[in-house]
Design a protein around this motif. Structure first.
Motif, short mmCIF file in Angstrom:
data_model
loop_
_atom_site.label_atom_id
_atom_site.label_comp_id
_atom_site.label_asym_id
_atom_site.label_seq_id
_atom_site.Cartn_x
_atom_site.Cartn_y
_atom_site.Cartn_z
N GLY A 62 3.79 44.92 -78.37
CA GLY A 62 5.03 44.58 -77.80
C GLY A 62 5.86 45.76 -77.55
N TYR A 63 7.27 45.11 -77.25
CA TYR A 63 8.37 46.35 -76.94
C TYR A 63 9.45 45.51 -77.14
N ILE A 64 10.26 46.30 -78.04
CA ILE A 64 11.82 46.01 -78.17
C ILE A 64 12.44 47.07 -77.33
N CYS A 65 13.23 46.48 -76.50
CA CYS A 65 13.81 47.41 -75.47
C CYS A 65 15.62 46.97 -75.47
N GLY A 66 16.18 48.10 -74.90
CA GLY A 66 17.60 48.00 -74.54
C GLY A 66 18.40 47.65 -76.06
N CYS A 67 17.86 48.34 -77.10
CA CYS A 67 18.24 48.10 -78.41
C CYS A 67 18.52 46.63 -78.81
N GLY A 68 17.22 45.97 -78.62
CA GLY A 68 17.23 44.46 -79.08
C GLY A 68 17.55 43.67 -78.03
N THR A 69 17.95 43.88 -76.93
CA THR A 69 18.50 42.85 -75.91
C THR A 69 17.19 42.35 -75.30
N TYR A 70 16.08 42.89 -75.34
CA TYR A 70 14.75 42.37 -74.82
C TYR A 70 13.73 42.57 -75.59
N ILE A 71 12.95 41.82 -75.91
CA ILE A 71 11.66 41.82 -76.57
C ILE A 71 10.46 41.02 -75.90
N GLU A 72 9.38 41.74 -75.97
CA GLU A 72 8.27 41.27 -75.23
C GLU A 72 7.01 41.43 -76.40
N TYR A 73 6.26 40.34 -76.41
CA TYR A 73 5.07 40.62 -77.30
C TYR A 73 3.95 39.71 -76.63
N ASP A 74 2.84 40.60 -76.71
CA ASP A 74 1.24 40.24 -75.84
C ASP A 74 1.63 39.86 -74.50
N GLY A 75 2.57 40.62 -73.79
CA GLY A 75 2.79 40.49 -72.34
C GLY A 75 3.59 39.12 -72.08
#
Length: 262
Positions: A62-75
């Protein structure tokens, strides 16, 4: 029990110089910890579109991006927060009054303001994007203009009193040095991203690890009990529970070995 490891990018996974090296030991360590059943997440100030393929190919859950403004998990997008467009346009007008040079960051692209002063920082920023094949055509006048967070460069004519007074009402203003400021909506950070991921996945805090190399990683490092500084990152040594070796001296691998994560 399953653990989750949060990684910064520049200076942690990839060398910060022009070589942009990703050590082979880093690749192997990430693969091994995932095979052991642990989860790996990027945790970055970069917005989602600016995580390049070389980093993604390391293999992350997964990805936490933009200092927590976007979170992606397992696509799948777990969370995304973009500032309402009317507020974005009001902020853009305010930045012109402040005479600063902004770059507006969205999860799907960047927007620039041609009326702003062209600074050395912005020129370097745009050159890097062009070299990386990133689209820099977005402008504040575009119909789809909007952003999750933004950065600015200042100049001697900038009105920082006005900027701090108005932007400080709704944003955390992070001084990155050399007249460069990162501005993140209040209530969002690398730490809030971690908290959201752990709650969603049901993983206890004691099983969370974070690895970084600079002061802007502090929210992430201070959010977890198992915090790791890359070797050579002396400024953050007082804030972490473990100091590993330098990035090109198998720093990631040695950190994961120390915590029995591989």
């Amino acid at each position: 029990m399953q653990s989750v490891i949060f990684f910064d990018i520049d200076g942690t996974l990839v060398t910060e110089d022009a070589r942009a090296i990703i050590p082979q030991s880093t690749r192997e360590a990430i693969e091994l910890t995932r095979k052991k059943g642990n989860l790996t997440f990027i945790n970055s100030g970069r917005t989602a579109f600016n995580i390049n393929d070389r980093v993604k190919e390391l293999g992350f859950d997964g990805y936490i991006c933009g200092c927590g403004t976007y979170i992606e998990y397992d696509g799948e997008v777990m969370f995304s927060r973009t500032i309402p467009q009317d507020q974005c346009r009001s902020i853009a007008e305010l930045m012109r009054k402040c005479n600063v040079t902004p770059v507006y960051e969205h999860s799907e692209g960047y927007f620039f303001d041609d009326s702003a002063v062209m600074t050395d920082g912005l020129r370097e920023f745009m050159d890097v994007f062009v070299d990386s094949g990133i689209d820099i055509s977005g402008r504040v006048e575009d119909e789809d203009f909007g952003f999750d967070k933004f950065v600015i460069w200042v100049n001697p004519q900038s009105d920082m009193e006005l900027f701090n007074r108005e932007i400080g009402k709704n944003f955390s203003i992070i001084d990155r040095g050399s007249g460069f400021y990162e501005n993140v909506p209040l209530g969002y950070s690398k730490a809030t991203g971690i908290d959201m991921v752990l709650k969603r996945l049901g993983i206890p805090m004691e099983n969370a690890y974070a690895i970084g190399d600079s002061m802007n990683d502090l929210p992430m490092l201070e959010a977890v009990p198992n915090s790791i500084a890359m070797g050579g990152a002396e400024k953050i040594y007082p804030y972490v529970s473990y100091i590993t070796s330098a990035i090109e001296e198998d720093g990631i691998k040695n950190a994961l070995l120390h915590f029995n994560l591989i």
